[in-house]
Design a protein around this motif. Sequence first.
Motif, PDB file in Angstrom:
ATOM      1  N   SER A 101     -22.290 -72.197  18.582  1.00  0.00           N
ATOM      2  CA  SER A 101     -21.506 -72.496  17.384  1.00  0.00           C
ATOM      3  C   SER A 101     -20.032 -72.670  17.730  1.00  0.00           C
ATOM      4  N   PHE A 102     -19.527 -71.827  18.633  1.00  0.00           N
ATOM      5  CA  PHE A 102     -18.127 -71.928  19.022  1.00  0.00           C
ATOM      6  C   PHE A 102     -17.862 -73.222  19.796  1.00  0.00           C
ATOM      7  N   MET A 103     -18.826 -73.699  20.541  1.00  0.00           N
ATOM      8  CA  MET A 103     -18.667 -74.998  21.199  1.00  0.00           C
ATOM      9  C   MET A 103     -18.496 -76.100  20.164  1.00  0.00           C
ATOM     10  N   GLY A 104     -19.249 -76.005  19.059  1.00  0.00           N
ATOM     11  CA  GLY A 104     -19.093 -76.970  17.983  1.00  0.00           C
ATOM     12  C   GLY A 104     -17.714 -76.892  17.346  1.00  0.00           C
ATOM     13  N   ILE A 105     -17.163 -75.671  17.244  1.00  0.00           N
ATOM     14  CA  ILE A 105     -15.823 -75.508  16.680  1.00  0.00           C
ATOM     15  C   ILE A 105     -14.790 -76.206  17.540  1.00  0.00           C
ATOM     16  N   PHE A 106     -14.938 -76.108  18.855  1.00  0.00           N
ATOM     17  CA  PHE A 106     -13.978 -76.758  19.742  1.00  0.00           C
ATOM     18  C   PHE A 106     -14.057 -78.279  19.614  1.00  0.00           C
ATOM     19  N   PHE A 155     -31.963 -74.606  19.650  1.00  0.00           N
ATOM     20  CA  PHE A 155     -30.827 -74.262  20.509  1.00  0.00           C
ATOM     21  C   PHE A 155     -29.585 -75.061  20.121  1.00  0.00           C
ATOM     22  N   LEU A 156     -29.762 -76.295  19.636  1.00  0.00           N
ATOM     23  CA  LEU A 156     -28.627 -77.167  19.341  1.00  0.00           C
ATOM     24  C   LEU A 156     -28.220 -77.159  17.869  1.00  0.00           C
ATOM     25  N   ILE A 157     -29.025 -76.564  16.998  1.00  0.00           N
ATOM     26  CA  ILE A 157     -28.710 -76.574  15.571  1.00  0.00           C
ATOM     27  C   ILE A 157     -27.372 -75.884  15.276  1.00  0.00           C
TER      28      ILE A 157
END
Length: 287
Positions: free
Chosen positions: A171-176, A242-244
Amino acid sequence: MQRGREEVRAYVRLPTEERNSITDIEGYLLRTPGGDKVPIIGVASLGMGVSPSALRRRDGHRVVTVTADVDASVISGDEANEILAGSILADLTAEHPDLTYTFGGEQQQQLESIDALKRGFVIALILIFALLAIPLRSYTKPFIIMAVIPFGFIGVILGHWILGVALSAISFMGIFGLSGVVVNDSLVMIDFIDQKLREGVPPRTAIVEGAKGRFRPIMLTSLTTFLGFTPLILERAIQAQFLIPFAASLGCGIIFTTAILMMVVPALCALHLHLTPSGRSSTASAR
């Protein structure tokens, strides 16, 4: 035992003929503080029981490791840890005050990943600020452009809550990734407002025209990004679980952040020009 660069395990045990039966244990001699030797059965009560085949210690404390696999279709690892901490482990620590526990496995890996991501995110923000400050020749405009990034966290949390997805390192990767998209949208609006100011348009009119003129491209960019991630967000296959969280962070976060961006960036631009008496001339000279 440390011997040079090698660790050598040392085992201490009785000779074979003295450890064949229970009576051998009962006759084991202990040295008293006075120096005398007495059989262990004279100073201790012995009984039959079950014990681990090996004792493991860490930092001088006895350690027992319990492992289990999580069925992702039923429950997530974070939810399982919350149940354990709130019920079973809470009862054990209440019954045994000296007992302590730590979670390893997936949660430990996530905490280590999040710590590394935090350091990388701070470095990325510094680089983004420098890359914006150099061409814009301003220290305040990069702050205006990046001011929407914190609102992305709110959008991500709301998106995870609505979808029922647990926050994770992914989720934090998505935030970045969301931060980069938001910076691009803000930069498009700021550039258009600066262009109007260089043309001699009054600041208030330039901000209104900038917000109106860039509403369509910014909104279309956000909507197409969200629609692109929608199939992955709605996917229920095990392979996609895993990617959701990443798709939920980037897709849901960008919709919420874009709505905030259309209000926050023009307001901050108006405040900046109000605090800069020669806002229009300074923008022209900065060019």
